[in-house]
Design an enzyme around this catalytic site. Structure first.
Site, short mmCIF file in Angstrom:
data_model
loop_
_atom_site.label_atom_id
_atom_site.label_comp_id
_atom_site.label_asym_id
_atom_site.label_seq_id
_atom_site.Cartn_x
_atom_site.Cartn_y
_atom_site.Cartn_z
N GLU A 1 0.73 -0.89 -0.03
CA GLU A 1 -0.42 0.14 0.01
C GLU A 1 1.11 1.47 0.25
O GLU A 1 1.55 1.61 0.91
CB GLU A 1 -1.26 -0.29 1.20
CG GLU A 1 -1.28 -1.29 1.59
CD GLU A 1 -2.98 -1.52 0.71
OE1 GLU A 1 -3.05 -0.83 -0.45
OE2 GLU A 1 -2.99 -3.00 0.40
N CYS B 1 -3.23 8.33 3.11
CA CYS B 1 -2.48 8.39 2.19
C CYS B 1 -3.91 8.28 0.78
O CYS B 1 -3.57 8.58 -0.04
CB CYS B 1 -2.54 6.51 1.88
SG CYS B 1 -3.05 5.12 2.64
#
Ligand code: NDP
Length: 499
Positions: free
Chosen positions: A267, A301
């Site tokens: 990720e 994020c």
């Protein structure tokens, strides 16, 4: 951050020289392990060192991996594993405020955010994966062959074994427990390397998991800088790596893991877009966009750093977002009224400031923010930054292409739906996007056209942990959550029985 910079510990000094500060230790084979080398853990809101972190050396990482392999957790029946995970969730709840305090001290995030998002999600992660693994079935196929024979094919899913878990500093406990709960649910043992900036909650979690009845060695924590992480992911005893962090570090981890051909889940970074159409409910969109840009000081994020706005409402959206930005309350993270904390470190603030300068050089107009706020006594040494919005930029500008990871966004006008989709997809990343419109069909159409792992309509950061999470392009490899986690953290053996 090095030991020397902090003036604390260091490979050559012993911990006995550090007095009166909390000691954060490695946790290996079910017990805390002392090491002499250490560094200071800095509170980013004040710039003061609030704890001392002991650094793992290579022999300790070897021990952690060996303890993980020997834990026997993979042989524990699913029902018992799920029970341990549920007790872990209860254990976090029982020590909720301790987790909140540790997260706030390490990150400087507002106490309300730590409570409502980080620690609450940690509890939810353990309960969710207890449920997910309990409900998991197995793939099976009844095969009819041309010659009349029949066969039963079924796949037995086995844990990978020992999983290295590497997590960043922005949502330390949330991301850690998201990976650890799924990995443990599937029967893996884990060796965790938290970010050097946020070692606290991973260490507290060791106590909670031990008290929940997790066998010794199934959860290990090794502290240190990137070199400790690099040694861990390249260790011959590691069977899989789950990594959340920057794209730059992710590519390095990939190189380290490649010679041993182990599964990786990545990720990575993002440069997420929001697309705002002129049929939108403006107040609702402004509230949502403000959250998407400024939550956790832009250090999520999934945060939005590019906002494409239909030209007819561009001025209204710009004015409205400026109003929201100015209403944010920067201040003492432990004050319940604070909405916005500092950046994680001075080092990260230098990076964000470089991007502010870059925006200016590109001709951007900062319609709000653009510098360092005056935080007054007590907080003046913290890594504070003003929430910042720019106009006057285009997709050609570096600051619109690179992830800043701060409370910033560029507002860019568009005219047509096709143009908006093209602008949003014009990026090397592909993590998340949001679409803001009252036209139902347009919402679905545009959300599906986004080349991202997650596409929201009229909301942001709303997650159902049963649905897949991950990114496209430079934003990652693979998906986690729900079934996707079961697939990543296990490997199937297909059994074929002729009937
Ligand atoms: P980094 O990539 O710098 O670090 C991530 C983790 O990797 C840290 O624990 C770090 O340790 C460790 N590390 C550093 N070097 C190595 C190495 N060579 N081998 C193994 N591990 C290593 O990311 P940040 O901590 O700065 O986090 C911010 C980034 O994370 C942003 O790009 C953000 O977009 C991304 N992110 C992505 C998410 C997603 O779901 N896609 C979610 C959250 C963040 P240390 O800190 O000690 O250097």
């Amino acid at each position: 951050m090095t030991c020397r910079e902090n003036g604390i510990g260091g490979a050559g000094r012993t911990l006995s020289t550090v007095v009166g500060m909390e000691m954060i230790r490695n946790f290996v084979g079910g017990a805390f392990a002392d090491r002499d080398a250490a560094f200071g853990d800095v509170d980013p809101a004040t710039g003061r060192t609030h704890a001392v972190v002991q650094v793992a050396d290579e022999p300790l990482v070897d021990q952690a991996v060996a303890a993980a392999r020997a834990s026997g957790w993979g042989r524990v029946p699913v029902r018992e594993r799920a029970a341990v995970l549920r007790r872990a969730a209860d254990g976090i709840e029982a020590r909720f405020e301790e987790f909140v305090a540790a997260e706030v001290a390490d990150t400087g995030k507002p106490v309300r955010l730590a409570r409502d998002l980080d620690v609450a999600r940690a509890v939810h992660n353990f309960r969710t994966f207890a449920d997910v693994v309990s409900a998991a079935g197995q793939e099976s196929f009844l095969t009819d062959l041309a010659d009349g024979r029949q066969a039963l094919n079924y796949a037995v899913r086995k844990p990978l074994g020992v999983v290295a878990v590497i997590v960043p500093w922005n949502l330390p406990l949330l991301l850690l427990t998201w990976k650890v709960s799924a990995a443990l649910a599937c029967g893996n043992s884990v060796v965790v390397k938290p970010s050097e900036f946020t070692p606290g909650t991973a260490t507290l979690l060791a106590e909670v998991l031990r008290d929940a009845g997790l066998p010794a060695g199934a959860y290990n924590v090794v502290h240190g800088h990137g070199d400790v992480g690099e040694f861990l992911v390249g260790h011959p005893g590691i069977d899989g790596v789950t990594f959340t962090g920057s794209t730059t570090t992710g590519t390095r981890v990939m190189r380290t893991v490649a010679p041993r051909v182990r599964p990786v889940s990545f990720e990575l970074g993002g440069k997420n877009a929001a697309v705002v159409f002129d049929d939108v409910d403006l107040d609702e969109a402004l509230t949502g966009l403000s959250r998407a840009i400024f939550t956790n000081t832009g250090q999520v994020c999934l945060c939005t750093e590019r906002v494409y706005v239909q030209r007819s409402i561009f001025a209204d959206v710009a004015d409205g977002l400026v109003e929201h930005a100015r209403a944010l309350r920067l201040g003492d993270p432990n004050d319940e009224a604070t909405t916005t904390g500092p950046l994680i470190s001075q080092q990260h603030r230098r990076k964000v400031l470089d991007h502010l300068a870059l925006a200016e050089e590109s001709g951007a107009k900062a319609i709000t923010g653009g510098g360092i706020p005056d935080m007054g006594e007590g907080l003046g040494e913290g890594s504070w930054i003003e929430p910042t919005l720019w106009t006057g930029l285009t997709n050609a500008d570096r600051v619109v292409r690179e992830e800043v990871f701060g409370p910033v966004a560029a507002l860019i006008p568009f005219d047509t739906e096709d143009e908006a989709i093209a602008l949003a997809n014009d990026t090397d990343y592909g993590l998340a996007a949001s679409v803001w419109t009252n036209d139902l069909r347009r919402g679905h159409r545009v959300a599906q056209a986004m080349d991202v792992g997650m596409s929201w309509v009229n909301t942001w950061f709303l997650r159902d942990l049963r649905s897949p999470f991950g990114g496209m392009g430079m934003s990652g490899i693979g998906r986690e959550d729900g079934e996707s986690s079961l697939h990543f953290y296990t490997e199937p053996t297909n059994v074929c029985v002729q009937l």
